[in-house]
Design a protein around this motif. Structure first.
Motif, PDB file in Angstrom:
ATOM      1  N   HIS A 175     -32.065 -14.883   0.749  1.00  0.00           N
ATOM      2  CA  HIS A 175     -31.747 -16.187   1.325  1.00  0.00           C
ATOM      3  C   HIS A 175     -30.248 -16.449   1.289  1.00  0.00           C
ATOM      4  CE1 HIS A 175     -31.279 -20.643   1.274  1.00  0.00           C
ATOM      5  NE2 HIS A 175     -32.179 -20.558   2.238  1.00  0.00           N
ATOM      6  N   ARG A 176     -29.583 -16.066   0.211  1.00  0.00           N
ATOM      7  CA  ARG A 176     -28.130 -16.271   0.116  1.00  0.00           C
ATOM      8  C   ARG A 176     -27.397 -15.522   1.231  1.00  0.00           C
ATOM      9  NH1 ARG A 176     -23.681 -13.866  -1.462  1.00  0.00           N
ATOM     10  NH2 ARG A 176     -24.729 -11.925  -2.017  1.00  0.00           N
ATOM     11  N   ARG A 177     -27.861 -14.328   1.544  1.00  0.00           N
ATOM     12  CA  ARG A 177     -27.191 -13.510   2.550  1.00  0.00           C
ATOM     13  C   ARG A 177     -27.542 -13.924   3.981  1.00  0.00           C
ATOM     14  NH1 ARG A 177     -26.030  -7.652   0.953  1.00  0.00           N
ATOM     15  NH2 ARG A 177     -25.984  -7.621  -1.318  1.00  0.00           N
ATOM     16  N   TRP A 178     -28.817 -14.212   4.219  1.00  0.00           N
ATOM     17  CA  TRP A 178     -29.268 -14.321   5.608  1.00  0.00           C
ATOM     18  C   TRP A 178     -30.062 -15.589   5.900  1.00  0.00           C
ATOM     19  CZ3 TRP A 178     -31.104  -9.416   3.238  1.00  0.00           C
ATOM     20  CH2 TRP A 178     -30.137  -8.402   3.324  1.00  0.00           C
ATOM     21  N   GLY A 179     -30.175 -16.488   4.936  1.00  0.00           N
ATOM     22  CA  GLY A 179     -30.974 -17.683   5.153  1.00  0.00           C
ATOM     23  C   GLY A 179     -30.286 -18.701   6.051  1.00  0.00           C
ATOM     24  N   ARG A 180     -31.078 -19.453   6.778  1.00  0.00           N
ATOM     25  CA  ARG A 180     -30.597 -20.546   7.626  1.00  0.00           C
ATOM     26  C   ARG A 180     -31.234 -21.883   7.249  1.00  0.00           C
ATOM     27  NH1 ARG A 180     -28.693 -19.498  13.062  1.00  0.00           N
ATOM     28  NH2 ARG A 180     -28.060 -17.321  13.319  1.00  0.00           N
ATOM     29  N   SER A 181     -32.384 -21.840   6.602  1.00  0.00           N
ATOM     30  CA  SER A 181     -33.129 -23.050   6.248  1.00  0.00           C
ATOM     31  C   SER A 181     -32.808 -23.464   4.823  1.00  0.00           C
ATOM     32  CB  SER A 181     -34.637 -22.792   6.369  1.00  0.00           C
ATOM     33  OG  SER A 181     -34.971 -22.329   7.656  1.00  0.00           O
ATOM     34  N   PRO A 182     -32.893 -24.750   4.514  1.00  0.00           N
ATOM     35  CA  PRO A 182     -32.682 -25.186   3.130  1.00  0.00           C
ATOM     36  C   PRO A 182     -33.675 -24.511   2.189  1.00  0.00           C
ATOM     37  CG  PRO A 182     -32.639 -27.063   4.619  1.00  0.00           C
ATOM     38  CD  PRO A 182     -33.107 -25.893   5.436  1.00  0.00           C
ATOM     39  N   TRP A 183     -33.169 -24.023   1.083  1.00  0.00           N
ATOM     40  CA  TRP A 183     -33.982 -23.294   0.112  1.00  0.00           C
ATOM     41  C   TRP A 183     -35.206 -24.076  -0.367  1.00  0.00           C
ATOM     42  CZ3 TRP A 183     -34.705 -18.644  -2.177  1.00  0.00           C
ATOM     43  CH2 TRP A 183     -35.212 -18.581  -3.478  1.00  0.00           C
ATOM     44  N   PRO A 184     -35.089 -25.349  -0.767  1.00  0.00           N
ATOM     45  CA  PRO A 184     -36.263 -26.035  -1.330  1.00  0.00           C
ATOM     46  C   PRO A 184     -37.448 -26.092  -0.371  1.00  0.00           C
ATOM     47  CG  PRO A 184     -34.267 -27.246  -1.854  1.00  0.00           C
ATOM     48  CD  PRO A 184     -33.877 -26.198  -0.864  1.00  0.00           C
ATOM     49  N   GLY A 185     -37.174 -26.231   0.936  1.00  0.00           N
ATOM     50  CA  GLY A 185     -38.253 -26.356   1.900  1.00  0.00           C
ATOM     51  C   GLY A 185     -39.086 -25.103   2.073  1.00  0.00           C
ATOM     52  N   LEU A 186     -38.585 -23.971   1.601  1.00  0.00           N
ATOM     53  CA  LEU A 186     -39.316 -22.714   1.745  1.00  0.00           C
ATOM     54  C   LEU A 186     -40.508 -22.630   0.798  1.00  0.00           C
ATOM     55  CD1 LEU A 186     -36.247 -20.300   2.016  1.00  0.00           C
ATOM     56  CD2 LEU A 186     -37.437 -21.532   3.846  1.00  0.00           C
ATOM     57  N   PHE A 187     -40.574 -23.540  -0.154  1.00  0.00           N
ATOM     58  CA  PHE A 187     -41.644 -23.534  -1.155  1.00  0.00           C
ATOM     59  C   PHE A 187     -42.712 -24.592  -0.883  1.00  0.00           C
ATOM     60  CE2 PHE A 187     -37.890 -21.672  -2.957  1.00  0.00           C
ATOM     61  CZ  PHE A 187     -38.367 -20.595  -3.686  1.00  0.00           C
ATOM     62  N   THR A 188     -42.517 -25.367   0.185  1.00  0.00           N
ATOM     63  CA  THR A 188     -43.396 -26.513   0.442  1.00  0.00           C
ATOM     64  C   THR A 188     -44.854 -26.095   0.580  1.00  0.00           C
ATOM     65  OG1 THR A 188     -41.586 -27.702   1.514  1.00  0.00           O
ATOM     66  CG2 THR A 188     -43.836 -28.442   1.987  1.00  0.00           C
ATOM     67  N   ASP A 189     -45.125 -25.096   1.394  1.00  0.00           N
ATOM     68  CA  ASP A 189     -46.508 -24.704   1.623  1.00  0.00           C
ATOM     69  C   ASP A 189     -47.134 -24.104   0.375  1.00  0.00           C
ATOM     70  OD1 ASP A 189     -46.437 -25.573   4.211  1.00  0.00           O
ATOM     71  OD2 ASP A 189     -45.938 -23.621   5.052  1.00  0.00           O
ATOM     72  N   GLY A 190     -46.376 -23.291  -0.340  1.00  0.00           N
ATOM     73  CA  GLY A 190     -46.900 -22.709  -1.572  1.00  0.00           C
ATOM     74  C   GLY A 190     -47.247 -23.771  -2.591  1.00  0.00           C
ATOM     75  N   ILE A 191     -46.389 -24.771  -2.737  1.00  0.00           N
ATOM     76  CA  ILE A 191     -46.647 -25.856  -3.689  1.00  0.00           C
ATOM     77  C   ILE A 191     -47.881 -26.646  -3.273  1.00  0.00           C
ATOM     78  CG2 ILE A 191     -45.758 -28.062  -4.540  1.00  0.00           C
ATOM     79  CD1 ILE A 191     -42.936 -26.771  -4.412  1.00  0.00           C
ATOM     80  N   ARG A 192     -47.971 -26.983  -1.983  1.00  0.00           N
ATOM     81  CA  ARG A 192     -49.103 -27.778  -1.519  1.00  0.00           C
ATOM     82  C   ARG A 192     -50.426 -27.034  -1.704  1.00  0.00           C
ATOM     83  NH1 ARG A 192     -51.665 -27.318   2.804  1.00  0.00           N
ATOM     84  NH2 ARG A 192     -50.026 -26.128   3.849  1.00  0.00           N
ATOM     85  N   LEU A 193     -50.443 -25.753  -1.329  1.00  0.00           N
ATOM     86  CA  LEU A 193     -51.674 -24.979  -1.465  1.00  0.00           C
ATOM     87  C   LEU A 193     -52.071 -24.789  -2.925  1.00  0.00           C
ATOM     88  CD1 LEU A 193     -50.997 -22.316   1.295  1.00  0.00           C
ATOM     89  CD2 LEU A 193     -52.860 -23.985   1.305  1.00  0.00           C
ATOM     90  N   ALA A 194     -51.072 -24.645  -3.798  1.00  0.00           N
ATOM     91  CA  ALA A 194     -51.380 -24.498  -5.215  1.00  0.00           C
ATOM     92  C   ALA A 194     -51.915 -25.796  -5.799  1.00  0.00           C
ATOM     93  CB  ALA A 194     -50.136 -24.049  -5.974  1.00  0.00           C
ATOM     94  N   ASP A 195     -51.337 -26.925  -5.377  1.00  0.00           N
ATOM     95  CA  ASP A 195     -51.793 -28.223  -5.885  1.00  0.00           C
ATOM     96  C   ASP A 195     -53.160 -28.612  -5.323  1.00  0.00           C
ATOM     97  OD1 ASP A 195     -49.847 -29.045  -7.693  1.00  0.00           O
ATOM     98  OD2 ASP A 195     -48.559 -29.892  -6.131  1.00  0.00           O
ATOM     99  N   ASP A 196     -53.339 -28.466  -4.008  1.00  0.00           N
ATOM    100  CA  ASP A 196     -54.546 -28.943  -3.339  1.00  0.00           C
ATOM    101  C   ASP A 196     -55.669 -27.924  -3.342  1.00  0.00           C
ATOM    102  OD1 ASP A 196     -53.038 -31.166  -2.838  1.00  0.00           O
ATOM    103  OD2 ASP A 196     -52.689 -30.708  -0.723  1.00  0.00           O
ATOM    104  N   GLY A 197     -55.325 -26.669  -3.523  1.00  0.00           N
ATOM    105  CA  GLY A 197     -56.318 -25.613  -3.534  1.00  0.00           C
ATOM    106  C   GLY A 197     -56.395 -24.868  -2.211  1.00  0.00           C
ATOM    107  N   PHE A 198     -56.910 -23.652  -2.264  1.00  0.00           N
ATOM    108  CA  PHE A 198     -57.131 -22.827  -1.088  1.00  0.00           C
ATOM    109  C   PHE A 198     -58.502 -22.186  -1.253  1.00  0.00           C
ATOM    110  CE2 PHE A 198     -55.382 -20.116  -4.327  1.00  0.00           C
ATOM    111  CZ  PHE A 198     -56.053 -18.912  -4.189  1.00  0.00           C
TER     112      PHE A 198
END
Length: 597
Positions: A175-198
């Motif tokens: 991400h440091r080398r080639w990222g374009r999106s804000p770092w925190p937003g890259l974890f949104t789906d993982g956090i939501r799925l872990a909290d709400d379940g899959f």
């Protein structure tokens, strides 16, 4: 078996499209406030991708594409790419979801190799996020009191096998080398799925049931995978709040939130206090961990350059050797049904694996003839050995050009199939190929903070010497174990034309080589090349994929002089062909998809 695989895939579709999944999918891709029509369209898109794989048809797109091992992870990456993120951004989102929904194969407690093509510069870069041996590890770590190697699973299960994880550092470095999106937003789906379940997939449920005894040995692992003493069931909603908290720490603090503080302390305590098999990982090991940029290894094949990760991976070298030895043979004219084709591929693989066992290891610790192993003159010389009537009776390492006089003994380390592969092309033309692992299925079986820890140290040779001669891949403090992971980008005229890779232990090399041959020589599209039945020969015995056309070749291979072993060959190939449009394929042997726009 073919019917069973298709049925399994359809069950996956049902599980992922079940009530609740449509909303999960939409939330992971669409912005807040998505309409009902948007939700339905996205769900239809995902199911269409699964059906395309079942029907053997590649997925086509104009702008971007992601192929990975689980639909939820692919959708997480698709959300990032759709919003203008780079392939590096999407990879972070894909990996953190894979670590949740496919925890047996990869995750934050493991390591990875990444190959990157940068459209702006035209350069290839490879990043080594492989785990390292703890500083307190000794070369005899996996030997008993008599100096004999431990049984494999006696070494794997518990803290002894755990190396310093590299994946979180690799995510941050990419991400440091080639990222374009804000770092925190890259974890949104993982956090939501872990909290709400899959919803637990058929594959995860089956693997948990098959490994229940080992998973039951440690309380945190048993509580998660065997609730109330019973294995997780397909379709069960599974939540992982501890993993969500770990992702929040990474989102807020970067990799420092993993390699220091409470998470690092918990990792060390888990490893060192593992009942019956404690390990030696320390906080110092975590604090010192670094991702290493290495030179890509490229080998010529037809009009292409097949490029990938160099040592400590044996992948690019061994794939390159196989293809290089076959370069002078007209496999296109022979075709995929010719026994001569498979004799040549199998023998080239055996010769390459002989070199792999002798020479390949972490080049930061042992001198390696890296350039010599893929030198065209050397491979042409090795290819002369293929001019035989039947199977070679004796296969030995060659003598590549080597500016060092050290002698190495042959390795005997095991590398069992697990792992996962991610291929991504973004709208800017960047290409990513990354193979990621915790080594054996479910790694060391130790769990902390919602993720499993690797057993990567068992990729070292358990022996240090043979007949007084040192083994290149022996364990040493700080060293990275040899790997077969083969994330690959194929180049033509300076531009990328294919991104591909697979899980599968040391058979990864054969899976990737076969698929490149099918694509390059037999005019197969990426889905056809991936789906082609597997025939893999590493050490003399030809593994042929059961219940496929490959099994029908067994008698002919035996007549040639090979031993033959019909068996499941569960690759997880994910590939994207890059041309005027993008064409993606996902392995029908696992649950992944390719998705693009």
């Amino acid at each position: 078996m073919r019917i069973n695989r298709i049925s399994g895939l359809l069950l996956s579709v049902i599980a992922f499209a079940a009530p609740g999944f449509a909303q999960e999918t939409a939330d992971s891709v669409a912005p807040e406030g998505a309409s009902e029509g948007q939700v339905q369209a996205l769900t239809d898109e995902l199911i269409a991708a699964l059906e395309a794989k079942t029907n053997g048809v590649p997925v086509q797109s104009e702008n971007w594409m992601v192929a990975a091992a689980n639909p939820l992870a692919v959708e997480a990456g698709a959300k990032i790419l759709r919003a203008g993120g780079s392939a590096a951004d999407a990879m972070v989102a894909v990996q953190v979801v894979l670590g949740l929904v496919e925890p047996q194969s990869s995750g934050l407690g493991g390591g990875a190799f990444l190959v990157w093509y940068d459209a702006a510069t035209g350069q290839l870069t490879t990043l080594d996020g492989r785990e390292t041996a703890p500083l307190d590890a000794t070369p005899t770590l996996f030997q008993d009191e008599n100096g004999e190697p431990l049984q494999f699973f006696d070494a794997v299960v518990g803290g002894l096998s755990v190396g310093t994880p590299g994946t979180p550092a690799l995510l941050e470095e990419a991400h440091r080398r080639w990222g374009r999106s804000p770092w925190p937003g890259l974890f949104t789906d993982g956090i939501r799925l872990a909290d709400d379940g899959f919803l637990v997939s058929p594959r995860l449920a089956s693997l948990v049931a098959n490994d229940a005894e080992r998973l039951s040995r440690f309380p945190a692992t048993a509580e998660y995978f065997l609730p109330e003493g019973e294995p997780l069931q397909q379709g069960q909603r599974l939540m992982n709040p501890a993993y969500a908290d770990t992702l929040r720490a990474l989102a807020e603090d970067g990799a420092a939130g993993f390699y220091g503080g409470q998470i690092a302390s918990d990792i060390v305590r888990t490893v060192r206090s593992a009942p019956g098999n404690p390990g030696v990982l320390s906080g110092t090991d975590l604090a010192l961990y670094q991702v290493i940029e290495r030179d890509p290894v490229c080998a010529a094949y037809r009009t292409y350059e097949v490029c990938g990760m160099g040592p400590p991976s044996s992948g690019a070298l061994t794939v390159g050797q196989i293809l290089g030895m076959l370069n002078s043979y007209d496999l296109a004219a022979m075709g995929p049904e010719s026994m001569e084709t498979w004799r040549l591929i199998g023998e080239a693989s055996r010769l390459a694996f002989a070199d792999r066992g002798r020479y390949m290891a972490d080049s930061d610790f042992v001198p390696m003839p890296t350039a010599g192993l893929v030198d065209p003159d050397y491979l042409a010389q090795r290819a002369e050995l293929l001019n035989a009537e039947g199977a070679l009776t004796d296969v030995a390492p060659g003598n590549p050009e080597f500016d060092h006089a050290m002698n190495w003994a042959d390795d005997e380390s095991l590398e069992l199939p697990s792992t996962s592969h991610i291929s991504i092309v973004d709208s800017y033309g960047n290409v990513l190929s990354m193979t990621t692992t915790i080594e054996n299925g479910f790694g060391s079986r130790l769990m902390t903070n919602g993720f499993l820890l690797n057993n990567e140290l068992t990729d070292f040779s358990f022996r240090t010497h043979r007949d007084g001669v040192p083994i290149a891949n022996r364990l040493e403090p700080g060293k990275r174990p040899r790997s077969s992971m083969s994330p690959t980008i194929v180049m033509q005229d300076g531009a990328p034309v294919l991104a591909i890779g697979s899980p599968g232990g040391s058979r990864i090399i054969g899976y990737v080589a076969k698929s490149i041959i099918a694509w390059a020589d037999w005019d197969m599209d990426v889905q056809q090349a991936i789906s082609l039945p597997h025939l893999v020969n590493r050490f003399g015995t030809y593994d042929v994929e059961v219940d496929t056309a490959a099994e029908g070749y067994a008698d002919a291979l035996i007549e040639i002089g090979f031993e033959v072993n019909p068996r499941d060959l569960t690759s997880g190939l994910h590939a994207i062909e890059i041309g005027e449009t993008l064409s993606g394929g996902a392995d029908h042997r696992r649950e992944g998809i390719a998705l693009g726009e």
